[in-house]
Design a protein around this motif. Structure first.
Motif, mmCIF file in Angstrom:
data_model
loop_
_atom_site.group_PDB
_atom_site.id
_atom_site.type_symbol
_atom_site.label_atom_id
_atom_site.label_comp_id
_atom_site.label_asym_id
_atom_site.label_seq_id
_atom_site.Cartn_x
_atom_site.Cartn_y
_atom_site.Cartn_z
ATOM 1 N N MET A 78 2.182 30.655 132.669
ATOM 2 C CA MET A 78 2.738 31.998 132.705
ATOM 3 C C MET A 78 1.668 33.088 132.647
ATOM 4 S SD MET A 78 5.508 33.824 130.174
ATOM 5 C CE MET A 78 6.837 32.787 130.736
ATOM 6 N N PRO A 79 0.573 32.936 131.859
ATOM 7 C CA PRO A 79 -0.386 34.048 131.755
ATOM 8 C C PRO A 79 -0.941 34.456 133.106
ATOM 9 C CG PRO A 79 -0.826 32.391 130.078
ATOM 10 C CD PRO A 79 0.185 31.807 131.008
ATOM 11 N N VAL A 80 -1.026 35.756 133.346
ATOM 12 C CA VAL A 80 -1.598 36.294 134.576
ATOM 13 C C VAL A 80 -2.778 37.178 134.201
ATOM 14 C CG1 VAL A 80 0.580 36.225 135.834
ATOM 15 C CG2 VAL A 80 -0.016 38.265 134.548
ATOM 16 N N ASN A 81 -3.619 37.417 135.182
ATOM 17 C CA ASN A 81 -4.804 38.226 134.934
ATOM 18 C C ASN A 81 -4.452 39.710 134.921
ATOM 19 O OD1 ASN A 81 -7.289 36.887 134.450
ATOM 20 N ND2 ASN A 81 -7.202 36.022 136.498
ATOM 21 N N PHE A 82 -4.941 40.416 133.912
ATOM 22 C CA PHE A 82 -4.947 41.872 133.906
ATOM 23 C C PHE A 82 -6.369 42.308 134.226
ATOM 24 C CE2 PHE A 82 -1.497 40.657 131.104
ATOM 25 C CZ PHE A 82 -0.460 41.485 131.536
ATOM 26 N N CYS A 83 -6.485 43.432 134.882
ATOM 27 C CA CYS A 83 -7.800 43.884 135.325
ATOM 28 C C CYS A 83 -8.044 45.314 134.858
ATOM 29 C CB CYS A 83 -7.916 43.793 136.854
ATOM 30 S SG CYS A 83 -9.520 44.312 137.498
ATOM 31 N N LEU A 84 -9.207 45.532 134.267
ATOM 32 C CA LEU A 84 -9.653 46.862 133.857
ATOM 33 C C LEU A 84 -10.984 47.167 134.523
ATOM 34 C CD1 LEU A 84 -9.042 46.937 129.983
ATOM 35 C CD2 LEU A 84 -7.680 48.089 131.734
ATOM 36 N N GLU A 85 -11.134 48.411 134.959
ATOM 37 C CA GLU A 85 -12.439 48.894 135.383
ATOM 38 C C GLU A 85 -12.989 49.758 134.263
ATOM 39 O OE1 GLU A 85 -13.377 50.600 139.493
ATOM 40 O OE2 GLU A 85 -13.595 52.355 138.182
ATOM 41 N N VAL A 86 -14.163 49.417 133.762
ATOM 42 C CA VAL A 86 -14.778 50.150 132.664
ATOM 43 C C VAL A 86 -16.136 50.656 133.113
ATOM 44 C CG1 VAL A 86 -13.560 48.777 130.953
ATOM 45 C CG2 VAL A 86 -15.850 48.102 131.644
ATOM 46 N N SER A 87 -16.537 51.802 132.588
ATOM 47 C CA SER A 87 -17.812 52.394 132.973
ATOM 48 C C SER A 87 -18.337 53.233 131.824
ATOM 49 C CB SER A 87 -17.660 53.259 134.234
ATOM 50 O OG SER A 87 -16.724 54.311 134.009
ATOM 51 N N GLY A 88 -19.650 53.447 131.832
ATOM 52 C CA GLY A 88 -20.281 54.258 130.805
ATOM 53 C C GLY A 88 -21.705 54.607 131.177
ATOM 54 N N ASP A 89 -22.232 55.627 130.520
ATOM 55 C CA ASP A 89 -23.607 56.053 130.788
ATOM 56 C C ASP A 89 -24.621 55.060 130.249
ATOM 57 O OD1 ASP A 89 -22.672 58.370 132.009
ATOM 58 O OD2 ASP A 89 -22.655 59.494 130.123
#
Length: 224
Positions: A1-12
Motif C-alpha cells: 500500500m505505501p506510495v512515494n511522496f515527493c518533496l522538493e527542498v532547497s536552501g542557500d
C-alpha cells in the motif's frame, strides 16, 4: 500500500556533518537519509507512523563554501534546586566570551533536492484503517507549506524551503544533474531500539546520474 511522496527542498547553505570529523564541521557531498526523514517529520509526525526515504535526486551541482564561525564549547545545564534556593554559590550560567571557540566548517551552498519517501505504520491494523487519512493530511499540509517546526538542512541555522511535487507533474520537473560519484559509507540513521544507547547505521552510497537509491532500513546494505 505505501506510495512515494515527493518533496522538493532547497536552501542557500547545508551541512550534513560527517561523524568521523571530531572538531571541524565537514559536510557529506549530499543530504543524508536521516536529514531527509527529518524534513518529512517536520511536516507530519505521529507516534504510529515512520518515514522511509527511498530515493534522493540532486538537482543543483555540488558546490562548497568554507566558513569560519564562533561556537560555544560548553553545554548550558539547568540550575539545580540548591542554586534556585540560593544555597549554592556556583553561578547558574556561564560567560559566552569565556567558552567561545572559533571553528572552520566546509559546507554545501545553493542546494536543491527531490526527496522521495514512503509512509509506513508500525502496526498493520493502523495501516489498513488510517493510511488514507494520514496520507491526505500530509499532502494538505505540504501543499500549504505547513510544518510543526521549520525544516532545516543538517543544522538548524540552515533552514530550507519545501514544496510538494505531485505524482502527475514529476515527469515535467527539471532532471537531476548528470553526474556519477561514489559517496562512500554514509550515515543512514540512528537505531533507537536501545533508547539509552542509540547506534548509528551506515550504507555504501553512490550517485548515478544525480540519483541516490536508498535501501530499506532492514536490508543487508545497511550496517551498524
Amino acid at each position: 500500500m505505501p506510495v512515494n511522496f515527493c518533496l522538493e527542498v532547497s536552501g542557500d547553505y547545508a551541512c550534513f556533518t560527517r561523524p568521523e570529523m571530531k572538531v571541524e564541521r565537514v559536510s557529506y557531498d549530499v543530504i543524508t537519509p536521516s536529514s531527509a526523514r527529518a524534513i518529512f517529520e517536520a511536516i507530519l509526525w505521529k507516534p504510529a507512523i515512520r518515514w522511509q526515504i527511498t530515493r534522493i535526486e540532486v538537482l543543483n551541482p555540488i558546490n562548497w563554501i568554507s566558513v569560519r564561525r564562533n561556537e560555544v564549547g560548553k553545554v548550558f545545564t539547568a540550575p539545580t534546586a540548591k542554586q534556585l534556593s540560593g544555597q549554592s554559590t556556583e553561578p547558574m550560567g556561564f560567560y559566552v566570551e569565556d567558552e567561545r571557540q572559533q571553528r572552520a566548517g566546509l559546507f554545501l551552498r545553493d542546494v536543491k533536492y527531490r526527496l522521495y519517501a514512503e509512509l509506513h505504520f508500525d502496526k498493520a491494523k493502523d495501516m489498513n484503517s488510517d493510511y488514507g487519512k494520514y496520507a491526505a493530511m500530509f499532502e494538505r499540509r505540504a501543499r500549504k507549506g505547513q510544518c510543526f517546526n521549520q525544516p532545516y538542512l543538517g543544522v538548524r541555522e540552515f533552514s530550507c524551503a519545501f514544496r510538494l511535487v505531485d505524482e502527475s507533474s514529476i515527469g515535467h520537473e527539471p532532471p537531476p544533474i548528470s553526474e556519477d560519484r561514489p559517496l562512500g559509507w554514509m550515515l543512514y540513521d540512528l537505531d533507537y531500539s536501545d533508547r539509552h544507547n542509540p547506534m548509528p547505521k551506515f550504507f555504501n552510497a553512490a550517485m548515478e546520474q544525480g540519483v541516490i537509491q536508498v535501501p530499506a532500513w532492514d536490508s543487508e546494505e545497511v550496517r551498524g
